[in-house]
Scaffold this motif. Sequence first.
Motif, PDB file in Angstrom:
ATOM      1  N   LEU A 103       0.924  -1.274  -0.064  1.00 13.42           N
ATOM      2  CA  LEU A 103       0.046  -0.044   0.037  1.00 13.42           C
ATOM      3  C   LEU A 103       0.693   1.360  -0.007  1.00 13.42           C
ATOM      4  CD1 LEU A 103      -3.081   0.727   0.360  1.00 13.42           C
ATOM      5  CD2 LEU A 103      -2.355   1.418   2.517  1.00 13.42           C
ATOM      6  N   VAL A 104       1.915   1.074   0.908  1.00 11.76           N
ATOM      7  CA  VAL A 104       2.839   2.352   0.858  1.00 11.76           C
ATOM      8  C   VAL A 104       3.361   2.545  -0.590  1.00 11.76           C
ATOM      9  CG1 VAL A 104       5.033   3.153   1.835  1.00 11.76           C
ATOM     10  CG2 VAL A 104       3.202   2.213   3.198  1.00 11.76           C
ATOM     11  N   VAL A 105       3.762   1.611  -1.245  1.00 10.49           N
ATOM     12  CA  VAL A 105       4.338   1.604  -2.672  1.00 10.49           C
ATOM     13  C   VAL A 105       3.490   2.495  -3.473  1.00 10.49           C
ATOM     14  CG1 VAL A 105       5.069   0.196  -4.606  1.00 10.49           C
ATOM     15  CG2 VAL A 105       5.758  -0.587  -2.247  1.00 10.49           C
ATOM     16  N   ILE A 106       2.282   2.062  -3.428  1.00 11.27           N
ATOM     17  CA  ILE A 106       1.130   2.622  -4.137  1.00 11.27           C
ATOM     18  C   ILE A 106       0.914   4.026  -3.894  1.00 11.27           C
ATOM     19  CG2 ILE A 106      -1.438   2.546  -4.707  1.00 11.27           C
ATOM     20  CD1 ILE A 106      -1.359  -0.480  -4.178  1.00 11.27           C
ATOM     21  N   LEU A 107       1.086   4.384  -2.662  1.00 13.07           N
ATOM     22  CA  LEU A 107       0.724   5.630  -2.323  1.00 13.07           C
ATOM     23  C   LEU A 107       2.115   6.518  -2.567  1.00 13.07           C
ATOM     24  CD1 LEU A 107      -1.022   7.699  -0.156  1.00 13.07           C
ATOM     25  CD2 LEU A 107       0.608   6.845   1.578  1.00 13.07           C
ATOM     26  N   VAL A 108       3.261   5.937  -2.294  1.00  8.19           N
ATOM     27  CA  VAL A 108       4.518   6.805  -2.667  1.00  8.19           C
ATOM     28  C   VAL A 108       4.316   6.972  -4.197  1.00  8.19           C
ATOM     29  CG1 VAL A 108       6.871   6.729  -2.973  1.00  8.19           C
ATOM     30  CG2 VAL A 108       5.760   5.849  -0.761  1.00  8.19           C
ATOM     31  N   SER A 109       3.988   5.973  -5.188  1.00  6.09           N
ATOM     32  CA  SER A 109       4.063   6.154  -6.554  1.00  6.09           C
ATOM     33  C   SER A 109       2.923   7.260  -6.967  1.00  6.09           C
ATOM     34  CB  SER A 109       3.539   4.801  -7.062  1.00  6.09           C
ATOM     35  OG  SER A 109       4.291   3.730  -6.674  1.00  6.09           O
ATOM     36  N   ALA A 110       1.854   7.153  -6.311  1.00  9.32           N
ATOM     37  CA  ALA A 110       0.593   8.034  -6.670  1.00  9.32           C
ATOM     38  C   ALA A 110       1.115   9.583  -6.203  1.00  9.32           C
ATOM     39  CB  ALA A 110      -0.530   7.750  -5.977  1.00  9.32           C
ATOM     40  N   CYS A 111       1.937   9.657  -5.271  1.00 10.42           N
ATOM     41  CA  CYS A 111       2.236  10.881  -4.867  1.00 10.42           C
ATOM     42  C   CYS A 111       3.520  11.550  -5.761  1.00 10.42           C
ATOM     43  CB  CYS A 111       3.050  10.964  -3.428  1.00 10.42           C
ATOM     44  SG  CYS A 111       1.843  10.624  -2.246  1.00 10.42           S
ATOM     45  N   ILE A 112       4.344  10.455  -6.250  1.00  9.13           N
ATOM     46  CA  ILE A 112       5.275  11.026  -7.255  1.00  9.13           C
ATOM     47  C   ILE A 112       4.673  11.039  -8.697  1.00  9.13           C
ATOM     48  CG2 ILE A 112       7.211   9.977  -8.632  1.00  9.13           C
ATOM     49  CD1 ILE A 112       7.790   8.326  -6.107  1.00  9.13           C
ATOM     50  N   VAL A 113       3.779  10.277  -8.984  1.00  9.62           N
ATOM     51  CA  VAL A 113       3.156  10.821 -10.287  1.00  9.62           C
ATOM     52  C   VAL A 113       2.403  12.309 -10.049  1.00  9.62           C
ATOM     53  CG1 VAL A 113       1.277   9.966 -11.696  1.00  9.62           C
ATOM     54  CG2 VAL A 113       3.039   8.473 -11.090  1.00  9.62           C
ATOM     55  N   SER A 114       1.561  12.343  -9.145  1.00  6.68           N
ATOM     56  CA  SER A 114       0.924  13.363  -8.677  1.00  6.68           C
ATOM     57  C   SER A 114       1.904  14.780  -9.115  1.00  6.68           C
ATOM     58  CB  SER A 114       0.213  13.846  -7.444  1.00  6.68           C
ATOM     59  OG  SER A 114      -0.660  12.589  -7.414  1.00  6.68           O
ATOM     60  N   PHE A 115       3.258  14.692  -8.232  1.00  5.51           N
ATOM     61  CA  PHE A 115       4.203  15.723  -8.106  1.00  5.51           C
ATOM     62  C   PHE A 115       4.760  15.810  -9.799  1.00  5.51           C
ATOM     63  CE2 PHE A 115       8.513  17.056  -7.143  1.00  5.51           C
ATOM     64  CZ  PHE A 115       8.378  18.069  -6.625  1.00  5.51           C
ATOM     65  N   VAL A 116       5.038  14.730 -10.404  1.00  5.82           N
ATOM     66  CA  VAL A 116       5.441  14.815 -11.512  1.00  5.82           C
ATOM     67  C   VAL A 116       4.447  15.278 -12.638  1.00  5.82           C
ATOM     68  CG1 VAL A 116       6.331  13.570 -13.805  1.00  5.82           C
ATOM     69  CG2 VAL A 116       7.203  13.057 -11.325  1.00  5.82           C
ATOM     70  N   ALA A 117       3.211  15.152 -12.482  1.00  3.58           N
ATOM     71  CA  ALA A 117       2.211  15.329 -13.435  1.00  3.58           C
ATOM     72  C   ALA A 117       1.921  17.194 -13.418  1.00  3.58           C
ATOM     73  CB  ALA A 117       0.880  14.610 -13.105  1.00  3.58           C
ATOM     74  N   MET A 118       1.823  17.516 -12.261  1.00  9.73           N
ATOM     75  CA  MET A 118       1.601  18.815 -11.892  1.00  9.73           C
ATOM     76  C   MET A 118       2.236  19.795 -12.937  1.00  9.73           C
ATOM     77  SD  MET A 118      -0.561  18.935  -9.689  1.00  9.73           S
ATOM     78  CE  MET A 118      -1.181  17.329  -8.536  1.00  9.73           C
ATOM     79  N   PRO A 119       3.584  19.920 -13.172  1.00 13.04           N
ATOM     80  CA  PRO A 119       3.842  20.987 -14.054  1.00 13.04           C
ATOM     81  C   PRO A 119       3.620  20.661 -15.311  1.00 13.04           C
ATOM     82  CG  PRO A 119       5.872  19.496 -12.884  1.00 13.04           C
ATOM     83  CD  PRO A 119       4.620  19.101 -12.385  1.00 13.04           C
ATOM     84  N   VAL A 120       3.544  19.491 -15.784  1.00 12.22           N
ATOM     85  CA  VAL A 120       3.221  19.046 -17.175  1.00 12.22           C
ATOM     86  C   VAL A 120       1.747  19.648 -17.480  1.00 12.22           C
ATOM     87  CG1 VAL A 120       2.649  16.895 -18.824  1.00 12.22           C
ATOM     88  CG2 VAL A 120       4.430  16.973 -17.096  1.00 12.22           C
ATOM     89  N   LEU A 121       0.788  19.354 -16.592  1.00 15.59           N
ATOM     90  CA  LEU A 121      -0.451  19.762 -16.720  1.00 15.59           C
ATOM     91  C   LEU A 121      -0.535  21.211 -16.622  1.00 15.59           C
ATOM     92  CD1 LEU A 121      -2.631  17.213 -14.344  1.00 15.59           C
ATOM     93  CD2 LEU A 121      -2.168  17.066 -16.966  1.00 15.59           C
ATOM     94  N   ASN A 122       0.012  21.879 -15.850  1.00 19.10           N
ATOM     95  CA  ASN A 122       0.055  23.181 -15.653  1.00 19.10           C
ATOM     96  C   ASN A 122       0.702  24.101 -17.048  1.00 19.10           C
ATOM     97  OD1 ASN A 122      -0.887  23.405 -13.155  1.00 19.10           O
ATOM     98  ND2 ASN A 122       0.961  23.591 -12.222  1.00 19.10           N
ATOM     99  N   GLY A 123       1.364  23.300 -17.794  1.00 21.20           N
ATOM    100  CA  GLY A 123       2.041  23.548 -18.717  1.00 21.20           C
ATOM    101  C   GLY A 123       1.058  23.824 -20.037  1.00 21.20           C
ATOM    102  N   PHE A 124       0.064  23.204 -19.827  1.00 21.67           N
ATOM    103  CA  PHE A 124      -1.160  23.088 -20.841  1.00 21.67           C
ATOM    104  C   PHE A 124      -2.159  24.412 -20.263  1.00 21.67           C
ATOM    105  CE2 PHE A 124      -0.186  18.614 -20.981  1.00 21.67           C
ATOM    106  CZ  PHE A 124       0.564  18.694 -22.264  1.00 21.67           C
ATOM    107  N   THR A 125      -2.543  24.254 -18.970  1.00 20.24           N
ATOM    108  CA  THR A 125      -3.299  25.109 -18.594  1.00 20.24           C
ATOM    109  C   THR A 125      -3.576  25.174 -17.040  1.00 20.24           C
ATOM    110  OG1 THR A 125      -5.738  25.891 -18.210  1.00 20.24           O
ATOM    111  CG2 THR A 125      -5.364  23.485 -18.494  1.00 20.24           C
ATOM    112  N   GLU A 126      -3.919  26.194 -16.234  1.00 20.40           N
ATOM    113  CA  GLU A 126      -4.109  26.402 -14.749  1.00 20.40           C
ATOM    114  C   GLU A 126      -5.278  26.146 -14.622  1.00 20.40           C
ATOM    115  OE1 GLU A 126      -1.844  29.440 -13.182  1.00 20.40           O
ATOM    116  OE2 GLU A 126       0.174  28.408 -13.656  1.00 20.40           O
ATOM    117  N   ASP A 127      -6.184  26.132 -15.590  1.00 21.42           N
ATOM    118  CA  ASP A 127      -7.759  25.997 -15.087  1.00 21.42           C
ATOM    119  C   ASP A 127      -7.978  24.574 -14.821  1.00 21.42           C
ATOM    120  OD1 ASP A 127     -10.337  26.364 -14.967  1.00 21.42           O
ATOM    121  OD2 ASP A 127     -10.923  26.332 -16.935  1.00 21.42           O
TER     122      ASP A 127
END
Lengths: 169, 547
Positions: A103-127
Motif C-alpha cells: 500500500l505504501v508503494v502505491i501511495l508513494v507512486s501516486a504521490c510521485i506521479v502527482s508531483f511529476v504530473a503537476m508541471p506538465v498539466l500546468n504547462g497546458f493550462t492552470e484551469d
Amino acid sequence: MKNSTLVKIVIALLFYCIAFAAILVQGEDNPLVLKVLGTELDPHGGQQQVTQLINLVTSFQTYAAIVLSVSLVCFLVWHVLTAAVIRPTARSSTWLLVWWLLLVVILVSACIVSFVAMPVLNGFTEDYKPGYVAAFYIGVSIFLYWTASVFCSPLNARYRIWPAKYLPH
Amino acid sequence: MRVTASGRQNTCPIDSFAEEKKGENLRYFLIGVGGSGAKFIHAMLFMSAAGMMPDVGDLECLLVDADGSNGNINACQDAFAAYKACKSLMLGSTSLFRTSVSLDEKAWTPVRNNEGQKFDEFFHYAEKRKQRPVEASLMELFYPPKEREMAIGQGFRGRPAIGSAILADRVNFQDRTDRWYRLVEGIRNAANDGKVPVLFVGSVFGGTGAAGVPTIFRLLARELDAVKSKRLGLILMLPYFTFNQVISKDGKPVVQADPSTFPEATAEALQYYHERGFLKLANSMYTLGEQFPAPMPVSAVGAGEQTNPPHFLELVASLGGVRFFSGFPQGDKDHTLSIAMREREPQLHWSDLPFEEALKQKHTAALKQMILFAVLFRYVYAPWMNREAANDRKLRASTTTIVRKQVLPYIAQVNPHADEKQSGADGNKGTNNPSTVLLGDILKVNNFAEKFLDWLLGVSTSHRSGFQASLANISIFAVPANGGWRLKEVGEFSDGTLIREGLFPADSVKLNLRSILDHATEMTFHGNPPNGSGYLIRALYDACNLF
C-alpha cells in the motif's frame, strides 16, 4: 494454478478494467475526468480551449494509467505472495505488514506521479484543480488495491484485509 | 524376522465380519498378557486410531499382569487415556478414532492387595509344612527356595511354572465380581449376535506371558466350549529383545528372567503348544520372532521402571491382530499357513509389513495418513492453533481462513451460550468459551499425536545398531540424543526439511503443506458431519489422505 485462484485474478482484473475504462474512454468528453479536473474549459468551446482540454485530459489519463498500473501490479504481487510465498501458518502481522508495504508503494507512486504530473498539466493550462487530481490518483489507486484485496485475495489471505471477515464468501 | 500365520476353520467358515454385520456393532475381545501383551494393546490402539480395525465394532481389551504397575502397562494405559480423550471428539463419519476401545483402569492381576507377595505365602507354604507335609514337599520339589521366596508382586521373572500355578488358581469364571466372569459373559452375549473374535497375546519366553497365555487360554477355551460362534486367536511373541542383569540397591543381582534361556524356553514352550493341541483350540495362531534380539536400554524387574521401548515386531503383531479381527484368513481350506519375513535383514520397508493382501493398499494408506497427520498436527497445526486461539477475543478476531471456515461457525454448537460476556479483560475468563474448548480439544489430539510419534520412533529404531526401518523418515520429527533418539521439540522442526526430504522414503507422493492446508480449509463433509472442534481436526486429518 487452481481454478478458484484464476477466477479471483480475473475478477480483480475486471475491477481494474472497469476503472481504466471509466477514466480512459471518451477522451475530452469523459464526464468523470472533467469532474475530477474541475476545469472550466468547454469541450465545445473555441479551438484553443479544445486543444488545451485535450492535452490536459490526455496527460491526466496517461498519469492515471500509470498510477492504476502500479496499483494493479501491487495487487498481483500481493496475490502471488499470499498464494505461494507467505506460509499459511504465518502470523497475522506478517500478512498485514506485506499488505501495508505494498500500500505504501502505491501511495508513494501516486504521490510521485502527482508531483511529476503537476508541471506538465500546468504547462497546458492552470484551469483545473491540482488538489483534486492528486487526491484522485492516490484515492483511486488505493481504493482499487483495497477492493481487490478484500474481494479477490487467495484462500489463505481471504479474511486478512478489513472488512473481508464480515463479508459473505 | 519371521511371521507365521496359521488359520484353521472349524464349524463355521471364517469370513469378513465387518461385511456380514454391517450396521451392527461387533465386539472384539483382546487379552494382553504380561509386558508383551501390554505393548501389543499399545500398538493396537494406534492401529485403531488410524482406522485399521473393521468398519464397525468395539474393541474390549483386558490387560493381565502380576505386576499391575509395570512401565509397559502404564504406557499402555496412558495411550488409552489419550485415545479415549480423542474418541470424545465429535469427528463425524471418519476412520480416525472410529473404533470404540475399552480398557480397565487397572490391569487384572492374580496378586491381591491384602496378600503376601511371596510364592510361599501365596500358597500358604508355612501352614502346609505343618498340616499337609506331602503338599509342602511337592512344592519344595518343584520350586527351589530362591523361587519360593521371590516376590511375585512384580511379575514372575521368567518363571512360568510359578505363574501358571498362581494364575490357574486365581482365574475365576464363576464369581460375578471377577473380571473374568464379566469377560466371559460379554463374549457369550456378543456370540448371540454372531461371530465373536477373542484374541490372546503374550510372549512365550518371559514370565507372565509364558505362564498366562497357555494357562488362561486353555481355561477360557474350556469355559467357552459351548459358544460355537467364537473365534479364538493367539499371537505368540518369540524372543525379540534382551536385557542385562539388573543389580539391586545393595549390589546383588536380583532374580529375573534370564535372556540366555529364552531360546531354550521358547523351544520348550512351542513344543508344549504343539503337544497340547493349541492349533486345534485356536482358529488362528501367529508367531513372531526376531533373529537378532534388540537390547533394551532400560531394564528392571518390575514396577514403573520396567518400561521396554516399542519394537517393530509389535507393529507386525498388531497387523496380525487387525487381520484376525477383520475375519482373515478367508477361504474354504481347513488350514492356511502364511509366512512373512523381511526382504533384507537390517532393513524394514513398507513392503515387508504383512498386510492382508485385500487390505494392503487401504491399510498402508491409513497408516501413512496417520503418520503424516501426527507429524503435521504436533509440529504445525497445534502450535499454530494455540497461537490463533490464545484467548477468546483473539480467536473471534482471527483472520485465518481455516479458523473462519472450520472453527468459528461450529465451535458455538458445542457451547451455544459461550459469548463475549464470558470473556474478561484478558479475553479469556470462561472455561467453556470457544477458545478454551478448541485448545482443550487440540491438546487431546496433540497428546495422542505425541504418543503415536514416540511409539513410531521406537518402532523405527528398535534399539539395534545398524537396523534401519524405512517406514518413515524419522529425522523429520526426531533427533539423536543420549545414544538413542528423541522427538524434536516444536522449535526444532523444519517444514522445509519435510518438503525437501519427504516423510516416506521412496514414496511417489510429494508433500505440499500449502495444498494440504488449502484442502483442509475448503473441506466439506458428507454423511454424519463433525461437530465443534471436530470440524477442524477432521478437516486436517482428511486433508492428509494422500496415499
